[in-house]
Design a protein around this motif. Structure first.
Motif, PDB file in Angstrom:
ATOM      1  N   ARG A 201     -20.037  -5.920 -39.322  1.00  0.00           N
ATOM      2  CA  ARG A 201     -19.520  -4.962 -40.299  1.00  0.00           C
ATOM      3  C   ARG A 201     -18.689  -3.871 -39.646  1.00  0.00           C
ATOM      4  NH1 ARG A 201     -22.003  -5.599 -45.300  1.00  0.00           N
ATOM      5  NH2 ARG A 201     -21.001  -3.688 -45.982  1.00  0.00           N
ATOM      6  N   TRP A 202     -19.042  -3.500 -38.393  1.00  0.00           N
ATOM      7  CA  TRP A 202     -18.386  -2.372 -37.733  1.00  0.00           C
ATOM      8  C   TRP A 202     -17.742  -2.803 -36.427  1.00  0.00           C
ATOM      9  CZ3 TRP A 202     -23.812  -0.108 -38.413  1.00  0.00           C
ATOM     10  CH2 TRP A 202     -24.010   0.240 -39.767  1.00  0.00           C
ATOM     11  N   ASP A 203     -16.589  -2.196 -36.148  1.00  0.00           N
ATOM     12  CA  ASP A 203     -15.880  -2.493 -34.910  1.00  0.00           C
ATOM     13  C   ASP A 203     -16.569  -1.830 -33.725  1.00  0.00           C
ATOM     14  OD1 ASP A 203     -13.955  -3.908 -36.306  1.00  0.00           O
ATOM     15  OD2 ASP A 203     -12.669  -2.145 -36.586  1.00  0.00           O
ATOM     16  N   GLY A 204     -16.229  -2.308 -32.544  1.00  0.00           N
ATOM     17  CA  GLY A 204     -16.744  -1.698 -31.324  1.00  0.00           C
ATOM     18  C   GLY A 204     -18.140  -2.183 -30.994  1.00  0.00           C
ATOM     19  N   ALA A 205     -18.432  -2.240 -29.713  1.00  0.00           N
ATOM     20  CA  ALA A 205     -19.750  -2.679 -29.273  1.00  0.00           C
ATOM     21  C   ALA A 205     -19.943  -2.292 -27.817  1.00  0.00           C
ATOM     22  CB  ALA A 205     -19.910  -4.189 -29.445  1.00  0.00           C
ATOM     23  N   ILE A 206     -21.202  -2.270 -27.405  1.00  0.00           N
ATOM     24  CA  ILE A 206     -21.577  -1.993 -26.023  1.00  0.00           C
ATOM     25  C   ILE A 206     -22.145  -3.276 -25.437  1.00  0.00           C
ATOM     26  CG2 ILE A 206     -23.123  -0.660 -24.532  1.00  0.00           C
ATOM     27  CD1 ILE A 206     -22.989   1.564 -26.631  1.00  0.00           C
ATOM     28  N   GLU A 207     -21.648  -3.659 -24.281  1.00  0.00           N
ATOM     29  CA  GLU A 207     -22.091  -4.911 -23.672  1.00  0.00           C
ATOM     30  C   GLU A 207     -23.419  -4.711 -22.931  1.00  0.00           C
ATOM     31  OE1 GLU A 207     -20.899  -7.870 -24.068  1.00  0.00           O
ATOM     32  OE2 GLU A 207     -19.210  -7.187 -25.296  1.00  0.00           O
ATOM     33  N   LEU A 208     -24.408  -5.503 -23.289  1.00  0.00           N
ATOM     34  CA  LEU A 208     -25.703  -5.534 -22.618  1.00  0.00           C
ATOM     35  C   LEU A 208     -25.896  -6.915 -21.987  1.00  0.00           C
ATOM     36  CD1 LEU A 208     -27.971  -3.835 -25.316  1.00  0.00           C
ATOM     37  CD2 LEU A 208     -26.931  -2.763 -23.314  1.00  0.00           C
ATOM     38  N   PRO A 209     -26.807  -7.031 -21.036  1.00  0.00           N
ATOM     39  CA  PRO A 209     -27.062  -8.348 -20.441  1.00  0.00           C
ATOM     40  C   PRO A 209     -27.404  -9.422 -21.476  1.00  0.00           C
ATOM     41  CG  PRO A 209     -28.119  -6.638 -19.146  1.00  0.00           C
ATOM     42  CD  PRO A 209     -27.591  -5.967 -20.379  1.00  0.00           C
ATOM     43  N   SER A 210     -28.042  -8.976 -22.564  1.00  0.00           N
ATOM     44  CA  SER A 210     -28.452  -9.932 -23.594  1.00  0.00           C
ATOM     45  C   SER A 210     -27.397 -10.124 -24.679  1.00  0.00           C
ATOM     46  CB  SER A 210     -29.764  -9.470 -24.232  1.00  0.00           C
ATOM     47  OG  SER A 210     -29.686  -8.113 -24.631  1.00  0.00           O
ATOM     48  N   GLY A 211     -26.265  -9.399 -24.578  1.00  0.00           N
ATOM     49  CA  GLY A 211     -25.196  -9.553 -25.564  1.00  0.00           C
ATOM     50  C   GLY A 211     -24.646  -8.222 -26.034  1.00  0.00           C
ATOM     51  N   ALA A 212     -23.610  -8.280 -26.876  1.00  0.00           N
ATOM     52  CA  ALA A 212     -22.987  -7.065 -27.398  1.00  0.00           C
ATOM     53  C   ALA A 212     -23.876  -6.430 -28.465  1.00  0.00           C
ATOM     54  CB  ALA A 212     -21.616  -7.389 -27.976  1.00  0.00           C
ATOM     55  N   MET A 213     -23.954  -5.088 -28.445  1.00  0.00           N
ATOM     56  CA  MET A 213     -24.731  -4.374 -29.465  1.00  0.00           C
ATOM     57  C   MET A 213     -23.870  -3.263 -30.065  1.00  0.00           C
ATOM     58  SD  MET A 213     -27.225  -1.533 -27.692  1.00  0.00           S
ATOM     59  CE  MET A 213     -27.144  -0.577 -29.210  1.00  0.00           C
ATOM     60  N   ASN A 214     -24.072  -3.002 -31.358  1.00  0.00           N
ATOM     61  CA  ASN A 214     -23.419  -1.866 -32.001  1.00  0.00           C
ATOM     62  C   ASN A 214     -24.286  -1.230 -33.080  1.00  0.00           C
ATOM     63  OD1 ASN A 214     -23.235  -3.808 -33.980  1.00  0.00           O
ATOM     64  ND2 ASN A 214     -21.003  -3.698 -34.204  1.00  0.00           N
ATOM     65  N   VAL A 215     -25.587  -1.539 -33.041  1.00  0.00           N
ATOM     66  CA  VAL A 215     -26.546  -0.935 -33.963  1.00  0.00           C
ATOM     67  C   VAL A 215     -27.829  -0.637 -33.208  1.00  0.00           C
ATOM     68  CG1 VAL A 215     -27.871  -1.192 -36.097  1.00  0.00           C
ATOM     69  CG2 VAL A 215     -25.639  -2.272 -35.903  1.00  0.00           C
ATOM     70  N   GLN A 216     -28.416   0.528 -33.474  1.00  0.00           N
ATOM     71  CA  GLN A 216     -29.719   0.845 -32.894  1.00  0.00           C
ATOM     72  C   GLN A 216     -30.613   1.445 -33.974  1.00  0.00           C
ATOM     73  OE1 GLN A 216     -29.594   3.368 -29.419  1.00  0.00           O
ATOM     74  NE2 GLN A 216     -31.634   2.751 -28.757  1.00  0.00           N
ATOM     75  N   PHE A 217     -31.870   1.042 -33.960  1.00  0.00           N
ATOM     76  CA  PHE A 217     -32.866   1.471 -34.949  1.00  0.00           C
ATOM     77  C   PHE A 217     -34.118   1.868 -34.175  1.00  0.00           C
ATOM     78  CE2 PHE A 217     -36.429   0.840 -37.759  1.00  0.00           C
ATOM     79  CZ  PHE A 217     -35.987   1.091 -39.047  1.00  0.00           C
ATOM     80  N   ALA A 218     -34.543   3.127 -34.310  1.00  0.00           N
ATOM     81  CA  ALA A 218     -35.691   3.614 -33.538  1.00  0.00           C
ATOM     82  C   ALA A 218     -36.688   4.311 -34.453  1.00  0.00           C
ATOM     83  CB  ALA A 218     -35.226   4.576 -32.446  1.00  0.00           C
ATOM     84  N   SER A 219     -37.960   4.150 -34.144  1.00  0.00           N
ATOM     85  CA  SER A 219     -39.006   4.815 -34.925  1.00  0.00           C
ATOM     86  C   SER A 219     -40.040   5.417 -33.974  1.00  0.00           C
ATOM     87  CB  SER A 219     -39.682   3.826 -35.880  1.00  0.00           C
ATOM     88  OG  SER A 219     -40.320   2.787 -35.154  1.00  0.00           O
ATOM     89  N   ARG A 220     -40.558   6.565 -34.371  1.00  0.00           N
ATOM     90  CA  ARG A 220     -41.609   7.224 -33.593  1.00  0.00           C
ATOM     91  C   ARG A 220     -42.730   7.645 -34.538  1.00  0.00           C
ATOM     92  NH1 ARG A 220     -42.216   9.426 -28.654  1.00  0.00           N
ATOM     93  NH2 ARG A 220     -40.011   9.116 -28.140  1.00  0.00           N
ATOM     94  N   ASN A 221     -43.939   7.188 -34.236  1.00  0.00           N
ATOM     95  CA  ASN A 221     -45.103   7.517 -35.049  1.00  0.00           C
ATOM     96  C   ASN A 221     -45.763   8.778 -34.521  1.00  0.00           C
ATOM     97  OD1 ASN A 221     -47.885   7.554 -36.046  1.00  0.00           O
ATOM     98  ND2 ASN A 221     -47.419   5.532 -36.893  1.00  0.00           N
ATOM     99  N   LEU A 222     -45.845   9.796 -35.385  1.00  0.00           N
ATOM    100  CA  LEU A 222     -46.456  11.073 -35.006  1.00  0.00           C
ATOM    101  C   LEU A 222     -47.756  11.318 -35.764  1.00  0.00           C
ATOM    102  CD1 LEU A 222     -43.200  13.237 -34.981  1.00  0.00           C
ATOM    103  CD2 LEU A 222     -44.340  12.155 -33.038  1.00  0.00           C
ATOM    104  N   GLY A 223     -48.426  10.255 -36.153  1.00  0.00           N
ATOM    105  CA  GLY A 223     -49.680  10.380 -36.885  1.00  0.00           C
ATOM    106  C   GLY A 223     -49.451  10.361 -38.376  1.00  0.00           C
ATOM    107  N   SER A 224     -49.335  11.542 -38.964  1.00  0.00           N
ATOM    108  CA  SER A 224     -49.139  11.618 -40.418  1.00  0.00           C
ATOM    109  C   SER A 224     -47.673  11.483 -40.800  1.00  0.00           C
ATOM    110  CB  SER A 224     -49.671  12.952 -40.949  1.00  0.00           C
ATOM    111  OG  SER A 224     -49.002  14.045 -40.339  1.00  0.00           O
ATOM    112  N   VAL A 225     -46.795  11.508 -39.806  1.00  0.00           N
ATOM    113  CA  VAL A 225     -45.356  11.432 -40.059  1.00  0.00           C
ATOM    114  C   VAL A 225     -44.731  10.394 -39.134  1.00  0.00           C
ATOM    115  CG1 VAL A 225     -43.162  12.669 -39.943  1.00  0.00           C
ATOM    116  CG2 VAL A 225     -45.183  13.831 -40.832  1.00  0.00           C
TER     117      VAL A 225
END
Length: 239
Positions: A201-225
């Motif tokens: 969907r989007w142009d541009g990417a960063i090359e990683l050993p496992s392939g090109a990436m252009n999306v990152q999704f991160a989550s952090r559990n802080l207990g109640s939030v």
């Protein structure tokens, strides 16, 4: 996603005095930030921050010209100067009257002789504001056209906060399906998880050993939030 709502929002923004001729590409393509905001709205996520960042290394001979353009862009600017052992940082900040949006330029000039300096532009909005993503895209497109070249790199991300226990895996699956993402790699710690992937969907990417990436999704559990941050091509914020 709510494409009709996105198009309607664009018409409303233009009607309120922000016109397409001030942008680099107008509304010919849907910005990643607008698409990400639409996903957050569809999933009823509580948005705490939206961000667009532009970065580029520019030839040193254009330093004074670039700084002058930035001053003209902000008209009345707040300038802060910071010295480190490696570089001098010139920071220009503009807060919009309603306080909902903050624009900032950072010009990083190396102390040692170098052929280039770095310009970093960010526009942020705290919380969920009506038409925030659309307005931010118009601001960043105007800056991109006036300050940067075609070599600029664009980053977009959204921070959300979710109260209570959520099925983070299910949320990511929905995110993956919405943007047709191919998984590249996943990193998991005790309280956080980071997933990277690739979408056409989007142009541009960063090359990683496992392939090109252009999306990152991160989550952090802080207990109640649980904090969930997602963007393209890579997250420039702590999560």
């Amino acid at each position: 996603m709510k494409w009709t709502g996105v198009c309607l929002a664009a018409i409303i923004v233009i009607a309120n005095g922000v016109h397409p001729q001030t942008t680099a590409q107008g509304w010919s393509e849907i910005s990643p930030l607008i698409e990400l905001a639409a996903f957050a709205e569809d999933e009823q996520l509580e948005v705490t921050e939206l961000n667009i960042t532009l970065k580029e290394s520019i030839n040193y001979e254009y330093l004074q010209e670039t700084q002058q353009k930035i001053k003209q862009q902000f008209q009345s600017d707040k300038l802060t100067e910071e010295d480190t052992t490696e570089a001098t940082k010139y920071i220009y900040e503009k807060r919009h009257k309603n306080g909902d949006f903050v624009e900032e330029f950072m010009v990083i000039v190396p102390k040692l002789e170098d052929i280039s300096f770095e310009v970093v532009y960010t526009v942020t909005s705290q919380g969920t504001k009506p038409l925030a993503s659309q307005y931010m895209v118009l601001l960043s497109d105007r800056v991109k056209a006036q300050i940067f070249t075609t070599n600029v790199t664009l980053y977009s991300f959204i921070k959300t906060e979710i109260n209570g226990i959520i099925d983070e895996v299910l949320l990511y699956q929905k995110f993956q399906q919405s943007f047709d993402i191919t998984n590249i790699e996943q990193t998991t710690d005790e309280s956080w998880t980071s997933r990277s992937g690739y979408t056409k969907r989007w142009d541009g990417a960063i090359e990683l050993p496992s392939g090109a990436m252009n999306v990152q999704f991160a989550s952090r559990n802080l207990g109640s939030v649980t904090n969930v941050t997602f963007g393209t091509p890579i997250l420039t914020a702590e999560y």
